[in-house]
Design a protein around this motif. Structure first.
Motif, short mmCIF file in Angstrom:
data_model
loop_
_atom_site.label_atom_id
_atom_site.label_comp_id
_atom_site.label_asym_id
_atom_site.label_seq_id
_atom_site.Cartn_x
_atom_site.Cartn_y
_atom_site.Cartn_z
N ARG A 285 -7.03 -14.61 -4.12
CA ARG A 285 -7.03 -14.62 -5.58
C ARG A 285 -5.75 -15.29 -6.01
N ARG A 286 -5.89 -16.44 -6.65
CA ARG A 286 -4.71 -17.15 -7.15
C ARG A 286 -4.23 -16.46 -8.43
N MET A 287 -2.96 -16.09 -8.45
CA MET A 287 -2.38 -15.42 -9.60
C MET A 287 -1.66 -16.47 -10.45
N GLY A 288 -1.79 -16.36 -11.75
CA GLY A 288 -1.12 -17.31 -12.65
C GLY A 288 0.35 -16.99 -12.80
N GLY A 289 1.05 -17.84 -13.41
CA GLY A 289 2.47 -17.61 -13.66
C GLY A 289 3.31 -18.78 -13.19
N ASP A 290 4.50 -18.87 -13.73
CA ASP A 290 5.38 -19.99 -13.40
C ASP A 290 6.44 -19.64 -12.38
N HIS A 291 6.36 -18.49 -11.81
CA HIS A 291 7.47 -18.03 -10.96
C HIS A 291 7.23 -18.26 -9.49
N GLY A 292 6.40 -19.11 -9.14
CA GLY A 292 6.23 -19.43 -7.74
C GLY A 292 4.79 -19.25 -7.27
N HIS A 293 4.62 -19.24 -5.98
CA HIS A 293 3.32 -19.20 -5.35
C HIS A 293 2.89 -17.74 -5.22
N HIS A 294 1.92 -17.29 -6.03
CA HIS A 294 1.44 -15.90 -5.99
C HIS A 294 -0.01 -15.89 -5.54
N GLN A 295 -0.28 -15.02 -4.54
CA GLN A 295 -1.64 -14.87 -4.04
C GLN A 295 -1.91 -13.40 -3.75
N MET A 296 -3.13 -12.99 -3.93
CA MET A 296 -3.55 -11.65 -3.56
C MET A 296 -4.76 -11.78 -2.64
N ILE A 297 -4.67 -11.20 -1.46
CA ILE A 297 -5.77 -11.28 -0.51
C ILE A 297 -6.81 -10.24 -0.92
N ILE A 298 -8.04 -10.69 -1.09
CA ILE A 298 -9.12 -9.79 -1.48
C ILE A 298 -9.78 -9.28 -0.21
N LYS A 299 -9.80 -7.97 -0.05
CA LYS A 299 -10.41 -7.37 1.14
C LYS A 299 -11.17 -6.12 0.72
N PRO A 300 -12.07 -5.65 1.55
CA PRO A 300 -12.86 -4.47 1.20
C PRO A 300 -11.97 -3.24 1.00
N SER A 301 -12.43 -2.33 0.18
CA SER A 301 -11.67 -1.12 -0.12
C SER A 301 -11.65 -0.18 1.07
N ARG A 302 -10.52 0.45 1.28
CA ARG A 302 -10.38 1.45 2.33
C ARG A 302 -10.24 2.85 1.73
N PHE A 303 -10.63 3.00 0.46
CA PHE A 303 -10.43 4.26 -0.24
C PHE A 303 -11.16 5.41 0.45
N GLN A 304 -12.44 5.24 0.79
CA GLN A 304 -13.22 6.32 1.39
C GLN A 304 -12.66 6.71 2.76
N TRP A 305 -12.25 5.71 3.55
CA TRP A 305 -11.69 6.00 4.87
C TRP A 305 -10.38 6.76 4.73
N ASP A 306 -9.51 6.31 3.83
CA ASP A 306 -8.23 7.00 3.64
C ASP A 306 -8.45 8.41 3.10
N LYS A 307 -9.38 8.59 2.18
CA LYS A 307 -9.67 9.91 1.63
C LYS A 307 -10.21 10.83 2.72
N PHE A 308 -11.09 10.31 3.58
CA PHE A 308 -11.63 11.10 4.68
C PHE A 308 -10.52 11.55 5.62
N LYS A 309 -9.62 10.61 5.98
CA LYS A 309 -8.52 10.97 6.88
C LYS A 309 -7.61 12.01 6.24
N ASP A 310 -7.31 11.85 4.95
CA ASP A 310 -6.46 12.82 4.26
C ASP A 310 -7.08 14.21 4.26
N LEU A 311 -8.37 14.29 3.92
CA LEU A 311 -9.02 15.60 3.89
C LEU A 311 -9.14 16.21 5.29
N LEU A 312 -9.42 15.36 6.29
CA LEU A 312 -9.51 15.86 7.66
C LEU A 312 -8.18 16.45 8.10
#
Length: 186
Positions: A35-62
């Motif tokens: 994901r290219r991020m706008g702005g004048d302050h340099g090269h900004h990128q965000m890598i789009i990847k699948p959510s790990r919310f359910q896995w992290d929540k499962f580990k926390d509850l376990l």
């Protein structure tokens, strides 16, 4: 052969694009999305990847529930082994009959035997009661079969039981009828 040529034509088209897909720009596009991020302050990128919310929540509850049970049980077992320790064999005093849990060696086994499990005597008496109840049912079934056999043998009707009536209510109703008759004067 016509069928094979039909299958090979998409493969030939894919092979013509293979050189294009081998370039570094296309290789990154196939493996991860950016994901290219706008702005004048340099090269900004965000890598789009699948959510790990359910896995992290499962580990926390376990971890939470395992620790919720493991820590107290471990503390209890350590306390029982360090401070209480196993039972020592000793002479039984005259006239004293030990309870069923006093035969266990480990303190946790004594606790379970005393408060959770039934004694051997209770289990034996429960099984005897079960056998008694089953024997009573079997005797009643035999008696009913005998009654049915006698009824068919004598050509009786199906009225092999007697329902006793209570005479108290009959006397009360008769007295009330007598009082009403006396009041009417008939």
């Amino acid at each position: 052969m016509v069928g094979w040529s039909r299958l090979l034509s998409p493969a030939a088209k894919f092979a013509s694009y293979r050189a294009v897909l081998q370039e570094p720009a296309c290789r990154n596009a196939l493996h991860q999305q950016l994901r290219r991020m706008g702005g004048d302050h340099g090269h900004h990128q965000m890598i789009i990847k699948p959510s790990r919310f359910q896995w992290d929540k499962f580990k926390d509850l376990l971890h939470f529930y395992v620790m919720l049970g493991v820590i107290p049980v471990t503390a209890l077992v350590l306390y029982a082994n360090i401070f209480v320790g196993p039972a020592q064999l000793a002479e039984i005093p005259e006239g004293y009959e030990p309870k069923h849990w006093e035969y266990e060696k480990h303190p946790i086994s004594r606790f379970i035997s005393r408060y959770i499990l039934n004694s051997d005597q209770q289990n034996y008496e429960k099984s005897l009661h079960y056998l008694y109840e089953e024997n009573e049912k079997a005797q009643i079934r035999l008696l009913e079969d005998e009654v049915r056999r006698k009824m068919s043998e004598r050509n009786d009707y199906q009225a092999y039981y007697y329902r006793p009536s209570v005479a108290k209510y009959h006397r009360i109703s008769k007295e009330a009828a007598d009082e009403l008759e006396a009041l009417r004067g008939d």
